[in-house]
Design a protein around this motif. Sequence first.
Motif, PDB file in Angstrom:
ATOM      1  N   SER A   1      38.814  32.281  38.647  1.00  0.00           N
ATOM      2  CA  SER A   1      38.790  32.133  40.100  1.00  0.00           C
ATOM      3  C   SER A   1      37.510  31.467  40.575  1.00  0.00           C
ATOM      4  O   SER A   1      37.534  30.630  41.485  1.00  0.00           O
TER       5      SER A   1
ATOM      6  N   ASN B   1      34.231  42.974  39.949  1.00  0.00           N
ATOM      7  CA  ASN B   1      35.199  44.014  39.618  1.00  0.00           C
ATOM      8  C   ASN B   1      34.541  44.959  38.626  1.00  0.00           C
ATOM      9  O   ASN B   1      33.554  44.610  37.976  1.00  0.00           O
TER      10      ASN B   1
ATOM     11  N   PHE C   1      32.511  36.953  42.810  1.00  0.00           N
ATOM     12  CA  PHE C   1      33.695  37.596  42.254  1.00  0.00           C
ATOM     13  C   PHE C   1      33.246  38.808  41.461  1.00  0.00           C
ATOM     14  O   PHE C   1      32.473  38.693  40.503  1.00  0.00           O
TER      15      PHE C   1
ATOM     16  N   LYS D   1      38.011  36.793  37.058  1.00  0.00           N
ATOM     17  CA  LYS D   1      36.829  36.431  37.850  1.00  0.00           C
ATOM     18  C   LYS D   1      36.350  35.016  37.533  1.00  0.00           C
ATOM     19  O   LYS D   1      36.111  34.219  38.442  1.00  0.00           O
ATOM     20  N   THR D   2      36.201  34.713  36.249  1.00  0.00           N
ATOM     21  CA  THR D   2      35.678  33.397  35.875  1.00  0.00           C
ATOM     22  C   THR D   2      36.646  32.289  36.265  1.00  0.00           C
ATOM     23  O   THR D   2      36.239  31.254  36.811  1.00  0.00           O
TER      24      THR D   2
ATOM     25  N   VAL E   1      37.297  40.597  45.186  1.00  0.00           N
ATOM     26  CA  VAL E   1      37.719  41.437  44.067  1.00  0.00           C
ATOM     27  C   VAL E   1      39.087  40.948  43.593  1.00  0.00           C
ATOM     28  O   VAL E   1      40.098  41.219  44.240  1.00  0.00           O
TER      29      VAL E   1
ATOM     30  N   GLN F   1      31.324  42.401  34.668  1.00  0.00           N
ATOM     31  CA  GLN F   1      31.956  43.655  35.073  1.00  0.00           C
ATOM     32  C   GLN F   1      30.898  44.724  35.350  1.00  0.00           C
ATOM     33  O   GLN F   1      29.938  44.875  34.613  1.00  0.00           O
TER      34      GLN F   1
ATOM     35  N   ASP G   1      29.832  34.145  39.630  1.00  0.00           N
ATOM     36  CA  ASP G   1      30.718  34.861  38.713  1.00  0.00           C
ATOM     37  C   ASP G   1      29.944  36.060  38.164  1.00  0.00           C
ATOM     38  O   ASP G   1      29.045  35.903  37.337  1.00  0.00           O
TER      39      ASP G   1
END
Length: 265
Positions: free
Chosen positions: A73, A63, A61, A70-71, A161, A141, A138
């Motif tokens: 997901s 971005n 994940f 992200k985490t 993403v 950024q 994970d």
Amino acid sequence: MPSNEGPERAIGGAQGRPRPQPGVQRFSLLAGEPRDHAVVPTDNGRSRPLLSSLVPLSCAFVNLKPGVGKTTSAVWLAHALYESGMSPLLVDGDPAASALRWSELAHGFPFPVIALPVGDVHRRVNDFLGDRQAVVLDAPQLEDHPRIARSIMRYADEWIVPVTPAPIELDRMAPILGEMADVQSLRAESARSAVLLNRTNRPDATRTGPDADAREALTERGFEVLDTHIARLDLYAQSFGNPVQAKGSAYMDFAEELIKRQDEA
């Protein structure tokens, strides 16, 4: 900011060198070669590049920005894969260690969680695989921790993403295409990439799914958008630190879509 060369932390599994994964042969790397540029023998006596990932499914994940889910997901997807019968490894590459902390607060996940906030993740993950069938990563950024995030992207065969379908979030998407292109040039084979619409606003399904305008805008900019979307629900937003049961959630659909994409690849 923690050092990129800090020690690994792990819970839920042994830290010693694991057993080789059934059905996967391990090969010695050429001296000085990074994992994804090493070679392995083939039946005809020639050699081919060794991919970083030695598991059927590896998903990261990523971005540019924080706060996109992200985490959340990553944790929910790992549970969905586990509940689907796979044995995942969850890799927390963020120096903030949110996924690792989540597992601690939840008194452990039913699969290993390791923290690897280092700039050579792609060289280290396979040492923790054991007999795992999937790896979920994970990534931090890209704007703050580019070295770690790019290393994670070198390892994973699928880049996801997460994007909230809001105008300001869609406007931030263009630069990530350049980042993806840069990392693709470092890989033995290209990774797949797709957008996961997260925290979607409208429950009503149209011909192209909820938030069709966001899907259209992202597609026009060159992104592939997954069929699965994650609705804006307290079930996900307030799940940090709690045990997770993915059965019946959108993340089970997400896991099934990723497995299908891998099979088709």
